[in-house]
Motif scaffolding. Structure first.
Motif, mmCIF file in Angstrom:
data_model
loop_
_atom_site.group_PDB
_atom_site.id
_atom_site.type_symbol
_atom_site.label_atom_id
_atom_site.label_comp_id
_atom_site.label_asym_id
_atom_site.label_seq_id
_atom_site.Cartn_x
_atom_site.Cartn_y
_atom_site.Cartn_z
ATOM 1 N N ARG A 164 -16.894 18.514 63.035
ATOM 2 C CA ARG A 164 -18.316 18.841 62.836
ATOM 3 C C ARG A 164 -19.164 17.575 62.730
ATOM 4 N NH1 ARG A 164 -16.338 23.394 58.853
ATOM 5 N NH2 ARG A 164 -16.312 25.144 60.312
ATOM 6 N N ARG A 165 -18.627 16.545 62.086
ATOM 7 C CA ARG A 165 -19.356 15.266 62.016
ATOM 8 C C ARG A 165 -19.479 14.639 63.397
ATOM 9 N NH1 ARG A 165 -16.533 14.521 57.052
ATOM 10 N NH2 ARG A 165 -14.927 13.310 58.124
ATOM 11 N N ILE A 166 -18.415 14.704 64.182
ATOM 12 C CA ILE A 166 -18.463 14.184 65.545
ATOM 13 C C ILE A 166 -19.536 14.935 66.340
ATOM 14 C CG2 ILE A 166 -17.216 14.059 67.746
ATOM 15 C CD1 ILE A 166 -14.665 13.512 66.138
ATOM 16 N N ARG A 167 -19.547 16.242 66.207
ATOM 17 C CA ARG A 167 -20.550 17.038 66.936
ATOM 18 C C ARG A 167 -21.960 16.659 66.509
ATOM 19 N NH1 ARG A 167 -21.082 23.475 66.502
ATOM 20 N NH2 ARG A 167 -21.401 22.836 64.356
ATOM 21 N N GLY A 168 -22.172 16.474 65.218
ATOM 22 C CA GLY A 168 -23.499 16.095 64.727
ATOM 23 C C GLY A 168 -23.931 14.733 65.247
ATOM 24 N N LEU A 169 -23.002 13.797 65.271
ATOM 25 C CA LEU A 169 -23.318 12.460 65.771
ATOM 26 C C LEU A 169 -23.593 12.501 67.281
ATOM 27 C CD1 LEU A 169 -23.674 9.530 65.006
ATOM 28 C CD2 LEU A 169 -21.211 9.222 65.236
ATOM 29 N N ALA A 195 -23.824 1.866 71.954
ATOM 30 C CA ALA A 195 -22.378 1.859 72.226
ATOM 31 C C ALA A 195 -21.580 1.749 70.930
ATOM 32 C CB ALA A 195 -22.017 0.708 73.165
ATOM 33 N N ALA A 196 -22.083 0.955 69.996
ATOM 34 C CA ALA A 196 -21.382 0.805 68.714
ATOM 35 C C ALA A 196 -21.308 2.145 67.989
ATOM 36 C CB ALA A 196 -22.085 -0.239 67.850
ATOM 37 N N VAL A 197 -22.388 2.900 68.028
ATOM 38 C CA VAL A 197 -22.387 4.223 67.393
ATOM 39 C C VAL A 197 -21.440 5.154 68.153
ATOM 40 C CG1 VAL A 197 -23.807 6.219 66.780
ATOM 41 C CG2 VAL A 197 -24.721 3.904 66.489
ATOM 42 N N SER A 198 -21.455 5.064 69.478
ATOM 43 C CA SER A 198 -20.564 5.908 70.289
ATOM 44 C C SER A 198 -19.096 5.617 69.999
ATOM 45 C CB SER A 198 -20.844 5.692 71.774
ATOM 46 O OG SER A 198 -22.155 6.104 72.093
ATOM 47 N N LEU A 199 -18.797 4.371 69.679
ATOM 48 C CA LEU A 199 -17.414 4.012 69.363
ATOM 49 C C LEU A 199 -16.940 4.633 68.045
ATOM 50 C CD1 LEU A 199 -17.303 0.307 70.570
ATOM 51 C CD2 LEU A 199 -16.245 2.310 71.645
ATOM 52 N N VAL A 200 -17.870 4.998 67.191
ATOM 53 C CA VAL A 200 -17.511 5.719 65.965
ATOM 54 C C VAL A 200 -16.880 7.061 66.332
ATOM 55 C CG1 VAL A 200 -18.439 6.849 63.898
ATOM 56 C CG2 VAL A 200 -19.244 4.566 64.542
ATOM 57 N N ILE A 201 -17.439 7.722 67.340
ATOM 58 C CA ILE A 201 -16.880 9.001 67.793
ATOM 59 C C ILE A 201 -15.481 8.790 68.344
ATOM 60 C CG2 ILE A 201 -17.128 10.838 69.522
ATOM 61 C CD1 ILE A 201 -20.177 10.591 69.128
ATOM 62 N N VAL A 202 -15.298 7.747 69.133
ATOM 63 C CA VAL A 202 -13.973 7.456 69.697
ATOM 64 C C VAL A 202 -12.980 7.166 68.572
ATOM 65 C CG1 VAL A 202 -12.656 5.929 71.214
ATOM 66 C CG2 VAL A 202 -14.979 6.612 71.859
ATOM 67 N N LEU A 229 -17.274 14.475 73.031
ATOM 68 C CA LEU A 229 -17.056 15.604 72.120
ATOM 69 C C LEU A 229 -16.267 16.694 72.833
ATOM 70 C CD1 LEU A 229 -17.521 17.336 69.583
ATOM 71 C CD2 LEU A 229 -19.733 17.976 70.558
ATOM 72 N N GLN A 230 -16.637 16.987 74.070
ATOM 73 C CA GLN A 230 -15.936 18.038 74.813
ATOM 74 C C GLN A 230 -14.474 17.673 75.044
ATOM 75 O OE1 GLN A 230 -17.504 21.056 75.412
ATOM 76 N NE2 GLN A 230 -15.341 21.578 75.631
ATOM 77 N N LEU A 231 -14.188 16.401 75.312
ATOM 78 C CA LEU A 231 -12.793 15.967 75.462
ATOM 79 C C LEU A 231 -11.999 16.224 74.184
ATOM 80 C CD1 LEU A 231 -13.260 12.595 77.387
ATOM 81 C CD2 LEU A 231 -12.034 14.611 78.227
#
Length: 127
Positions: A15-20, A55-62, A109-111
Motif C-alpha cells: 500500500r505504501r508503494i502504491r501511494g508513492l 529517480a531517487a524517490v523511484s528507487l525507494v519503490i525498487v 508497482l504493476q510488476l
C-alpha cells in the motif's frame, strides 16, 4: 505465495508503494482531460537535479520491492524503467512531455503486484 497467505506487513508495504507511485506519477489530473501527472513531472522541471531527485524517490519503490522478496529479474526490469524515465526525462522540453506519459512508478508497482498475483482492489480491502 497466495494472496490470502500474504502477511499484513507485506500488504502495508504494498500500500505504501502504491501511494508513492501515485504521488510520483498520477497525483493530479488535468481538468477536462484524461491526463494525469505527479511529482515526477514537476521535479523534472527543475534543471539539472529534478530528474535525478525523482529517480531517487523511484528507487525507494525498487528497494521496497527487493525487501518484499521480488525476484532479481523483475527488479532489473524495474531499474530499467527508472533508468529510462530518468534519461529520457532529462532531455530539455521533450523530457518534460515524456514524463507526463511514461509512468515508470506505476509500471513498477504493476510488476510487484503481478509477482504476488494481486491487483489494486486487493490492496483496497481491509484486513
Amino acid at each position: 505465495m497466495k494472496k490470502h497467505d500474504l502477511p499484513i506487513e507485506h500488504l502495508a508495504r504494498l500500500r505504501r508503494i502504491r501511494g508513492l507511485a501515485r504521488l510520483m506519477d498520477t497525483a493530479l489530473r488535468v481538468p477536462g482531460t484524461r491526463i494525469s501527472l505527479g511529482a515526477d513531472s514537476m521535479l523534472g522541471l527543475i534543471p539539472g537535479i529534478g530528474d535525478f531527485a525523482a529517480a531517487a524517490v523511484s528507487l525507494v519503490i525498487v528497494n521496497e520491492a527487493r525487501r518484499l522478496g521480488v525476484p532479481n529479474d523483475r527488479l532489473v526490469k524495474m531499474l530499467v524503467n527508472v533508468g529510462f524515465d530518468t534519461v529520457a526525462g532529462s532531455v530539455p522540453v521533450l523530457g518534460d512531455v515524456f514524463d507526463v506519459y511514461f509512468k515508470s512508478n506505476r509500471r513498477n508497482l504493476q510488476l510487484v503486484l503481478d509477482h504476488f498475483g494481486l491487483d489494486h482492489t486487493d490492496l483496497d480491502r481491509r484486513r
